[in-house]
Design an enzyme around this catalytic site. Structure first.
Site, PDB file in Angstrom:
ATOM      1  N   ASN A 115       1.011  -1.330  -0.138  1.00 43.99           N
ATOM      2  CA  ASN A 115      -0.053  -0.035   0.362  1.00 43.99           C
ATOM      3  C   ASN A 115       0.813   1.550  -0.519  1.00 43.99           C
ATOM      4  OD1 ASN A 115      -2.727   1.344   0.048  1.00 43.99           O
ATOM      5  ND2 ASN A 115      -3.300  -0.395   0.812  1.00 43.99           N
ATOM      6  N   ARG A 116       0.401   1.909   0.512  1.00 38.28           N
ATOM      7  CA  ARG A 116       0.788   3.438   0.160  1.00 38.28           C
ATOM      8  C   ARG A 116       2.032   4.629   1.040  1.00 38.28           C
ATOM      9  NH1 ARG A 116      -3.077   3.054  -3.041  1.00 38.28           N
ATOM     10  NH2 ARG A 116      -3.765   3.826  -4.739  1.00 38.28           N
ATOM     11  N   HIS A 141       3.779   0.072  -2.766  1.00 38.95           N
ATOM     12  CA  HIS A 141       4.064  -1.545  -2.503  1.00 38.95           C
ATOM     13  C   HIS A 141       5.880  -1.677  -2.600  1.00 38.95           C
ATOM     14  CE1 HIS A 141      -0.042  -2.257  -2.942  1.00 38.95           C
ATOM     15  NE2 HIS A 141      -0.579  -2.079  -4.494  1.00 38.95           N
ATOM     16  N   HIS A 214      -1.423  -9.490  -3.519  1.00 43.87           N
ATOM     17  CA  HIS A 214      -1.950  -8.081  -4.757  1.00 43.87           C
ATOM     18  C   HIS A 214      -2.038  -9.328  -6.024  1.00 43.87           C
ATOM     19  CE1 HIS A 214      -2.774  -5.139  -6.794  1.00 43.87           C
ATOM     20  NE2 HIS A 214      -2.189  -4.022  -5.990  1.00 43.87           N
ATOM     21  N   TYR A 216      -4.706 -11.207  -8.458  1.00 43.77           N
ATOM     22  CA  TYR A 216      -6.318 -10.504  -9.356  1.00 43.77           C
ATOM     23  C   TYR A 216      -7.433 -11.586  -9.427  1.00 43.77           C
ATOM     24  CZ  TYR A 216      -4.052  -5.762  -9.940  1.00 43.77           C
ATOM     25  OH  TYR A 216      -3.981  -4.583 -10.478  1.00 43.77           O
ATOM     26  N   ASP A 287     -10.575   1.194  -4.147  1.00 47.79           N
ATOM     27  CA  ASP A 287      -9.683   1.496  -3.451  1.00 47.79           C
ATOM     28  C   ASP A 287      -9.124   1.634  -2.528  1.00 47.79           C
ATOM     29  OD1 ASP A 287      -6.963   0.399  -3.952  1.00 47.79           O
ATOM     30  OD2 ASP A 287      -6.374   2.416  -5.394  1.00 47.79           O
ATOM     31  N   GLN A 324      -7.542  -4.198   1.790  1.00 45.20           N
ATOM     32  CA  GLN A 324      -7.297  -3.312   0.921  1.00 45.20           C
ATOM     33  C   GLN A 324      -8.168  -4.632  -0.452  1.00 45.20           C
ATOM     34  OE1 GLN A 324      -6.270  -0.335   0.657  1.00 45.20           O
ATOM     35  NE2 GLN A 324      -6.222   0.792  -1.292  1.00 45.20           N
ATOM     36  N   GLU A 352      -6.211  -7.461  -0.343  1.00 46.18           N
ATOM     37  CA  GLU A 352      -5.196  -7.440   0.002  1.00 46.18           C
ATOM     38  C   GLU A 352      -5.038  -7.258   1.632  1.00 46.18           C
ATOM     39  OE1 GLU A 352      -2.619  -4.364  -1.962  1.00 46.18           O
ATOM     40  OE2 GLU A 352      -4.502  -4.919  -3.349  1.00 46.18           O
TER      41      GLU A 352
END
Length: 387
Positions: A115-116, A141, A214, A216, A287, A324, A352
Site C-alpha cells: 500500500n501507500r 508497494h 496482490h 487479482y 480502492d 485493501q 489484500e
C-alpha cells in the site's frame, strides 16, 4: 481338444491378461494425476541471464497453483465451478517476459510495505527516511524494485499438503528502508482447496513492514468478463477514508449508510459508480482499506465472494487487522494477460490482507514497526468451493 486348439485358447487368455494389466495401469496412471505433488520448470530468463523457475503445486482434488520465484508471483490458481470443472481464476501473464514488461502487481508478493506511504517519507526513531515516489508523489508497494520484482530463493516441500517456501534478504537501505530484513513466505496448497500464505520477517534494525499478496481474482474463470456481478461480504464495520492521492486522512469512518457497507452481501457493481460519495470519486471505484470488526491477530473469517454463474465461492481468512479491496479501476487493456487477453477495466478484484496504509505517518493507526529481536508473522488463507 488337440494341441493346436489348446494353444489358441492359452494365447487368448494371455492377451486378455495383458489387456487387463494395461487397463489397470492406465487407471492407476489417471488416478496418479490427482495426488499431492510439486513440479518445477524453467519460466524464463531475467535481463542478467538468471533463470526464473515456475513451480506447480497439486492437491488430490485436482486443484493446482503455479508460482514463480520471480516476485513470488502466483501465475495461475484453479478452482472448481458448480460442475466440478477447475479453471484459472486469476489475472496473470503467460511468460516471464510479460511480467518483465511491467504489470500492476499481478499475483505478486508485495513488500517491504504494501500500500501507500505519503510523499515517500516517514520518520522512525527520530530519523527521516526517503523512499521512491512511484505513485504520483507517494510510495507504493515497496518502491520501484519492490519484493514483486526480485528473485526469491525457492524450496519446494513435499508432504501431505505441498508447500513452496520462498526466502529473500532485503539489504539495509534497499529502496530507502532501514535494516537488513530476512523474509520468508510459505505457500501451502491445502486438502480443502485453500491456499494458505504464511509470512515471516526479522530485522537487525528498526524498520517498517507490511507484507501482502496482490492477486487479482475473477471467479468466472473468464478474464474477458467484468467482476461487477460478484457478490461480496466483508466483516468490517469501518474503513479508512483517503484524500485525492489515496492517502489516509487519519480517521476511521463507519461503513453504515455508505457504499462501503458490505456487512451484508452486495454485488460489487451495485454502488461502485456512486460518485456522489467523494471516496468513490477519489478511488474511481473501490480502492480502500476496510478495518475488520474483529481486528484481533487470530485467524478469522473476514470476507467471502460468490459468483453465481460459475457457482464459485472464495472465502478469506487472516490474522491481519484490515484488507485493501481494489476493483481493477486502473486496468485499461494495455497489459496483455494469459491467452493474449488484455487486462481490461474491472476484470479483476484484489483482497489484500494488511495493516493500514501510511501507518508509519499515522500515530493513531496500529504500528507496523518491526524491531530487532521481534518476529513479524502473519497468515492469510484463500479458500475455494462451489455451491
Amino acid at each position: 481338444m488337440n494341441l493346436k486348439t489348446l494353444g489358441v485358447i492359452l494365447c487368448g487368455v494371455a492377451i486378455m491378461q495383458s489387456c487387463t494389466s494395461k487397463n489397470s495401469d492406465s487407471t492407476q496412471a489417471s488416478d496418479s494425476l490427482k495426488v499431492n505433488k510439486i513440479e518445477k520448470v524453467a519460466f524464463g530468463k531475467l535481463p542478467d541471464g538468471t533463470v526464473a523457475d515456475l513451480y506447480t503445486l497439486h492437491n488430490a482434488n485436482g486443484m493446482e497453483v503455479k508460482i514463480t520465484n520471480y516476485g513470488g508471483t502466483i501465475t495461475s490458481l484453479t478452482a472448481p465451478n458448480k460442475n466440478g470443472k477447475y479453471e484459472n481464476v486469476t489475472l496473470a501473464c503467460d511468460s516471464l517476459s510479460g511480467y518483465l514488461k511491467g504489470v500492476p502487481y499481478f499475483g505478486a508478493l508485495v513488500g517491504r510495505y504494501g500500500n501507500r506511504i505519503a510523499k515517500g517519507k516517514f520518520t522512525l526513531d527520530g530519523k527521516e527516511y526517503s523512499l521512491a515516489q512511484n505513485n504520483g508523489v507517494n510510495a507504493l508497494h515497496g518502491g520501484k524494485k519492490g519484493f514483486d520484482k526480485v528473485l526469491w530463493t525457492a524450496t519446494p516441500i513435499d508432504g501431505e499438503e505441498p508447500q513452496l517456501k520462498l526466502n529473500y534478504t532485503s539489504a539495509d537501505g534497499e529502496e530507502g528502508y532501514p535494516g537488513k530484513l530476512e523474509v520468508e513466505v510459505v505457500y501451502t496448497l491445502q486438502k480443502d482447496n485453500s491456499l494458505k500464505i504464511d509470512y515471516k520477517a526479522t530485522t537487525d534494525k528498526a524498520t517498517v513492514v507490511n507484507l501482502t499478496n496482490h492477486t487479482y481474482f475473477n471467479l468466472t474463470g473468464d478474464a474477458n468478463k467484468e467482476i461487477l456481478d460478484h457478490e461480496l461480504t466483508l466483516q468490517a464495520d469501518k474503513f479508512v477514508p483517503v484524500n485525492e492521492t489515496l492517502i489516509p486522512t487519519g480517521e476511521l469512518k463507519a461503513v453504515a449508510g455508505t457504499p462501503f457497507d458490505f456487512t451484508t452481501t452486495h454485488k460489487i457493481g451495485e454502488r461502485i459508480n456512486d460518485t456522489k460519495d467523494i471516496q468513490i470519486k477519489y478511488g474511481k471505484g473501490y480502492d480502500h482499506c476496510w478495518v475488520f470488526t474483529d481486528s484481533g491477530n487470530q485467524l478469522k473469517n473476514v470476507a467471502s465472494v460468490y459468483e453465481a454463474t460459475s457457482g464459485r465461492l472464495m472465502e478469506v481468512l487472516t490474522t491481519e487487522p484490515a484488507i485493501q479491496f481494489y476493483t481493477g479501476n486502473f486496468l485499461d487493456g494495455s497489459v496483455i494477460g494469459k491467452g493474449g487477453i488484455p487486462a481490461k477495466f474491472r476484470t479483476g478484484f484484489c483482497l489484500e490482507t494488511e495493516h493500514y496504509p501510511d501507518s508509519p505517518n499515522q500515530p493513531k493507526f496500529p504500528t507496523t514497526v518491526l524491531k530487532p529481536g521481534e518476529t513479524y508473522q502473519t497468515t492469510t488463507v484463500y479458500k475455494f468451493s462451489s455451491k
